[in-house]
Design a protein around this motif. Structure first.
Motif, PDB file in Angstrom:
ATOM      1  N   HIS A  83       1.012  -1.251  -0.085  1.00 34.30           N
ATOM      2  CA  HIS A  83       0.411   0.485   0.256  1.00 34.30           C
ATOM      3  C   HIS A  83       1.231   1.417  -0.108  1.00 34.30           C
ATOM      4  N   PHE A  84       1.036   1.931  -1.579  1.00 36.96           N
ATOM      5  CA  PHE A  84       1.652   3.178  -1.457  1.00 36.96           C
ATOM      6  C   PHE A  84       0.973   3.694  -1.437  1.00 36.96           C
ATOM      7  N   ALA A  85      -0.516   3.988  -1.722  1.00 37.92           N
ATOM      8  CA  ALA A  85      -0.754   5.007  -2.158  1.00 37.92           C
ATOM      9  C   ALA A  85      -0.980   6.346  -0.953  1.00 37.92           C
ATOM     10  N   ALA A  86      -0.859   7.096  -1.258  1.00 36.71           N
ATOM     11  CA  ALA A  86      -0.685   8.577  -0.063  1.00 36.71           C
ATOM     12  C   ALA A  86      -0.287   9.500  -0.475  1.00 36.71           C
ATOM     13  N   PHE A  87      -0.517  10.835   0.180  1.00 40.46           N
ATOM     14  CA  PHE A  87      -0.433  11.716   0.214  1.00 40.46           C
ATOM     15  C   PHE A  87       1.354  12.425   0.772  1.00 40.46           C
ATOM     16  N   LYS A  88       2.014  12.570   0.275  1.00 38.36           N
ATOM     17  CA  LYS A  88       3.267  12.874   1.217  1.00 38.36           C
ATOM     18  C   LYS A  88       4.126  13.926   1.198  1.00 38.36           C
ATOM     19  N   SER A 151       3.814  17.491  11.409  1.00 42.37           N
ATOM     20  CA  SER A 151       2.635  17.567  10.531  1.00 42.37           C
ATOM     21  C   SER A 151       1.550  16.680  10.150  1.00 42.37           C
ATOM     22  N   PRO A 152       0.854  16.967   9.972  1.00 38.89           N
ATOM     23  CA  PRO A 152      -0.329  16.297   9.734  1.00 38.89           C
ATOM     24  C   PRO A 152       0.319  15.485   9.001  1.00 38.89           C
ATOM     25  N   TYR A 153       0.742  15.467   7.765  1.00 39.64           N
ATOM     26  CA  TYR A 153       1.175  14.026   6.797  1.00 39.64           C
ATOM     27  C   TYR A 153       1.734  12.559   8.182  1.00 39.64           C
ATOM     28  N   GLY A 154       2.818  13.422   8.927  1.00 39.94           N
ATOM     29  CA  GLY A 154       3.714  12.490   9.949  1.00 39.94           C
ATOM     30  C   GLY A 154       2.921  12.033  10.841  1.00 39.94           C
ATOM     31  N   ALA A 155       0.838  12.361  10.967  1.00 40.62           N
ATOM     32  CA  ALA A 155       0.337  11.925  12.200  1.00 40.62           C
ATOM     33  C   ALA A 155      -0.566  10.835  11.063  1.00 40.62           C
ATOM     34  N   THR A 156      -0.467  11.155  10.323  1.00 40.47           N
ATOM     35  CA  THR A 156      -1.373   9.651   9.136  1.00 40.47           C
ATOM     36  C   THR A 156      -0.766   8.940   9.278  1.00 40.47           C
ATOM     37  N   LYS A 157       0.729   8.135   9.604  1.00 41.59           N
ATOM     38  CA  LYS A 157       2.072   7.912   8.908  1.00 41.59           C
ATOM     39  C   LYS A 157       1.818   7.151  10.417  1.00 41.59           C
ATOM     40  N   GLN A 158       2.407   8.151  11.590  1.00 40.38           N
ATOM     41  CA  GLN A 158       1.728   7.465  12.828  1.00 40.38           C
ATOM     42  C   GLN A 158       0.475   6.751  13.364  1.00 40.38           C
ATOM     43  N   MET A 159      -0.334   7.309  12.478  1.00 40.61           N
ATOM     44  CA  MET A 159      -2.068   6.724  12.877  1.00 40.61           C
ATOM     45  C   MET A 159      -1.626   5.365  12.368  1.00 40.61           C
ATOM     46  N   CYS A 160      -1.358   5.196  11.102  1.00 39.48           N
ATOM     47  CA  CYS A 160      -2.051   3.651   9.844  1.00 39.48           C
ATOM     48  C   CYS A 160      -0.890   2.673  11.063  1.00 39.48           C
ATOM     49  N   GLU A 161       0.266   3.042  11.315  1.00 37.53           N
ATOM     50  CA  GLU A 161       0.385   2.541  11.801  1.00 37.53           C
ATOM     51  C   GLU A 161       0.074   1.715  13.312  1.00 37.53           C
ATOM     52  N   ASP A 162      -1.206   2.873  14.186  1.00 39.47           N
ATOM     53  CA  ASP A 162      -1.080   2.205  15.267  1.00 39.47           C
ATOM     54  C   ASP A 162      -2.292   0.935  15.098  1.00 39.47           C
ATOM     55  N   ILE A 163      -2.411   1.393  13.724  1.00 36.76           N
ATOM     56  CA  ILE A 163      -4.178   0.832  13.326  1.00 36.76           C
ATOM     57  C   ILE A 163      -3.590  -0.878  12.972  1.00 36.76           C
ATOM     58  N   LEU A 164      -2.732  -0.527  12.054  1.00 41.09           N
ATOM     59  CA  LEU A 164      -2.148  -1.618  12.225  1.00 41.09           C
ATOM     60  C   LEU A 164      -1.755  -2.777  12.750  1.00 41.09           C
ATOM     61  N   ARG A 165      -1.003  -2.230  13.712  1.00 42.94           N
ATOM     62  CA  ARG A 165      -0.567  -2.961  14.830  1.00 42.94           C
ATOM     63  C   ARG A 165      -1.968  -3.107  16.103  1.00 42.94           C
ATOM     64  N   ASP A 166      -3.039  -2.532  16.300  1.00 37.51           N
ATOM     65  CA  ASP A 166      -4.558  -3.084  16.582  1.00 37.51           C
ATOM     66  C   ASP A 166      -4.585  -4.403  16.145  1.00 37.51           C
ATOM     67  N   VAL A 167      -4.991  -4.026  14.661  1.00 33.08           N
ATOM     68  CA  VAL A 167      -5.978  -5.160  14.172  1.00 33.08           C
ATOM     69  C   VAL A 167      -4.477  -6.538  14.379  1.00 33.08           C
ATOM     70  N   ALA A 168      -3.223  -6.190  14.434  1.00 28.69           N
ATOM     71  CA  ALA A 168      -2.242  -7.284  14.981  1.00 28.69           C
ATOM     72  C   ALA A 168      -2.250  -8.052  16.050  1.00 28.69           C
ATOM     73  N   ALA A 169      -2.968  -7.274  16.577  1.00 34.90           N
ATOM     74  CA  ALA A 169      -3.752  -7.394  18.018  1.00 34.90           C
ATOM     75  C   ALA A 169      -4.392  -8.584  18.598  1.00 34.90           C
ATOM     76  N   ALA A 170      -5.167  -7.999  17.847  1.00 37.64           N
ATOM     77  CA  ALA A 170      -7.025  -8.728  18.191  1.00 37.64           C
ATOM     78  C   ALA A 170      -6.318 -10.043  17.857  1.00 37.64           C
ATOM     79  N   PRO A 171      -7.878 -10.923  18.618  1.00 35.86           N
ATOM     80  CA  PRO A 171      -7.946 -12.398  18.703  1.00 35.86           C
ATOM     81  C   PRO A 171      -8.392 -12.696  17.104  1.00 35.86           C
ATOM     82  N   ASN A 172      -8.487 -14.038  16.825  1.00 32.96           N
ATOM     83  CA  ASN A 172      -7.835 -14.404  15.582  1.00 32.96           C
ATOM     84  C   ASN A 172      -7.563 -13.215  14.399  1.00 32.96           C
ATOM     85  N   ASN A 173      -6.778 -12.827  14.726  1.00 31.93           N
ATOM     86  CA  ASN A 173      -6.016 -11.801  13.383  1.00 31.93           C
ATOM     87  C   ASN A 173      -5.290 -12.726  12.859  1.00 31.93           C
ATOM     88  N   THR A 174      -5.428 -12.964  11.226  1.00 28.76           N
ATOM     89  CA  THR A 174      -5.290 -13.632  10.503  1.00 28.76           C
ATOM     90  C   THR A 174      -4.019 -12.149   9.583  1.00 28.76           C
TER      91      THR A 174
END
Ligand code: UD1
Length: 345
Positions: A83-88, A151-174
Motif C-alpha cells: 500500500h503505497f497510495a498516499a499524499f506525501k 505535520s498532519p502528513y506525519g500524523a497520518t503515518k503514525q495513525m496508520c501504524e497504530d491501526i495496523l498494530r491494533d489489528v495485529a493484536a486483535a484475537p483471531n487476527n490473520t
C-alpha cells in the motif's frame, strides 16, 4: 508456473513504480492501482518498456470501496498488497489536513476491510522516518520511541501504524503486516525509463537539485545552515529508490512464508547521514554540473538530523544498499536529462 499476484496501490508513483519493476523481476505479478493524483500515465509506459510487457492496471481511487472491491473480485487470486497510495507533501498537509487524514487513513481502512472480505492476509505498508519526530539520539532504531509528528502528513503515518498494530493484536487476527519506515528515497531506475515526477515546483531536495542543474529552476535554496550539525545544514539518510524497492520484494516474500511476528517494523535507509551541502557537492561530482545555490532560512517543521540504524533490515530481511550517494545522484541526473530539460553549464 503462474505468477503470484500482488496488488500495488500507488503503483504509478515514485517508489511504487520501482517496486512494480522489482516485483516482476523477482517472479511476482504486480497488479497496479493508481488514480494519477500525483503521477502520470507515462509511468505505465516506462514500466512496460523496462519489463517488455504490460502489467495489469486499474485507474481507481483507493478510497472508492466499491471500485476496490471490484478489483479484488476481478483479479481473483491476490496473495498480498503493498500500500503505497498516499499524499506525501509535508507542507501541503498543514494546508489541507482533512484531505490528508481522509486520503491516507481512510484508504488504509477501506483497504483493510476489503482485504479481510477477500481473505488477503499479507500487507506491506509505506511508513516513514517522520514517525520518529526529532529524535533524542542517532541513529534511530525501530525501538527509538516515536514522538508527536511535526505535520498532519506525519500524523497520518503514525495513525496508520497504530491501526495496523491494533489489528495485529486483535484475537483471531490473520493479517500479517510489515511496516517499512523509509528514510529519504532518491535516484531513478538505471534505464532512466522511470523516476521521480514531481508536479509543479518540487518540494523535495533531489528533484529541485536536478531541475536547477537542468536550468528549469533558477537556484536551489538550502533551508538553513545554522543547525547543530557539522556544516550547519540538515542531515538525512538518502537511500537509492531501487534498493528501497527491493526491500518490498523481500518483505512480501517474508509475509507469504509467514515468518516473523504478525506485525514487524523495519527502517529502510543506508545507515549513513549526509548533509544538504554534502548532497550538493556529491551531485556536482556525479553530474559534472556546477549547482547554483543560496542559503535561505530554515524550513518550518524540518528535523535537524536523522539517519537510520539498518541492522534489523540487514539481518532479518537481508536488505542491502548497493549504491553510493554519488551513484544514486548520477541516476537522478540521468533521469532528469531523459525528461528533456535544458542543461545549464
Ligand atoms: C520529508 C518527510 C518524509 C517524507 C518526505 C516526502 C519529515 C521529517 N520527513 O522528508 O517523511 O516522506 O518529506 O516528501 O517530515 N531541502 C533544501 N532545499 C530544498 C528542498 C529541501 O535545503 O529546496 C532540504 C530540507 O531542508 C531537508 C533536505 O533537503 O533538510 C531533504 O528535504 P526533503 O527532500 O524535502 O525531504 P524531508 O523533508 O527530509
Amino acid at each position: 508456473m503462474e505468477r503470484t499476484k500482488i496488488l500495488v496501490t500507488g503503483g504509478a508513483g515514485y517508489i511504487g513504480s520501482h517496486a512494480v519493476v522489482e516485483l516482476y523481476n523477482a517472479g511476482f505479478q504486480p497488479v497496479l492501482v493508481d488514480n494519477f493524483s500525483n503521477s502520470s500515465e507515462k509511468v505505465l509506459s516506462g514500466i512496460e518498456q523496462i519489463l517488455g510487457t504490460k502489467v495489469p492496471f486499474h485507474n481507481i481511487d483507493c478510497n472508492d470501496a466499491e471500485a476496490m472491491r471490484a478489483v479484488f473480485a476481478e483479479e481473483g487470486s491476490l496473495r498480498g498488497v503493498i500500500h503505497f497510495a498516499a499524499f506525501k507533501a509535508v507542507g501541503e498537509s498543514t494546508q489541507k489536513p482533512l484531505e490528508y487524514y481522509q486520503n491516507n487513513v481512510g484508504s488504509l481502512l477501506t483497504l483493510l476491510q476489503i482485504m479481510r472480505e477477500f481473505g488477503v492476509e499479507a500487507l506491506v505498508f509505506s511508513s516513514s522516518c517522520t514517525v520518529y519526530g526529532i529524535p533524542d539520539a542517532l541513529p534511530v532504531t525501530e525501538q527509538t520511541p516515536t514522538k508527536k509528528a511535526n505535520s498532519p502528513y506525519g500524523a497520518t503515518k503514525q495513525m496508520c501504524e497504530d491501526i495496523l498494530r491494533d489489528v495485529a493484536a486483535a484475537p483471531n487476527n490473520t493479517l500479517r503486516t510489515i511496516l517499512l519506515r523509509y528514510f529519504n528515497p532518491i535516484g531513478a531506475h538505471p534505464s532512466a525509463k522511470i523516476g521521480e515526477l514531481p508536479l509543479g515546483v518540487p518540494q523535495n531536495l533531489i528533484p529541485y537539485v536536478t531541475q536547477t542543474a537542468a536550468g528549469i529552476r533558477e537556484q536551489l535554496t538550502i533551508h538553513g545552515n545554522t543547525y547543530d550539525t557539522p556544516d550547519g545544514t540538515n542531515i538525512r539518510d538518502y537511500v537509492h529508490v531501487v534498493d528501497l524497492a527491493k526491500a518490498h520484494v523481500v518483505a512480501v516474500q517474508r509475509l507469504l512464508e509467514a515468518q516473523g511476528e504478525a506485525v514487524e517494523t523495519f527502517n529502510v535507509g543506508t545507515g549513513r547521514g549526509n548533509s544538504v551541502l554534502e548532497v550538493v557537492q556529491a551531485f556536482e561530482r556525479a553530474s559534472g554540473q556546477k549547482l547554483n545555490y543560496t542559503i535561505g532560512p530554515p524550513r518550518p517543521g524540518d528535523v535537524p538530523a536523522i539517519y537510520a540504524d539498518v541492522t534489523k533490515a540487514t539481518e532479518e530481511l537481508g536488505f542491502q544498499t548497493t549504491s553510493t550517494l554519488e551513484e544514486a545522484l548520477a541516476s537522478a541526473w540521468k533521469w532528469q536529462l531523459s525528461l528533456g530539460g535544458e542543461v545549464k553549464k
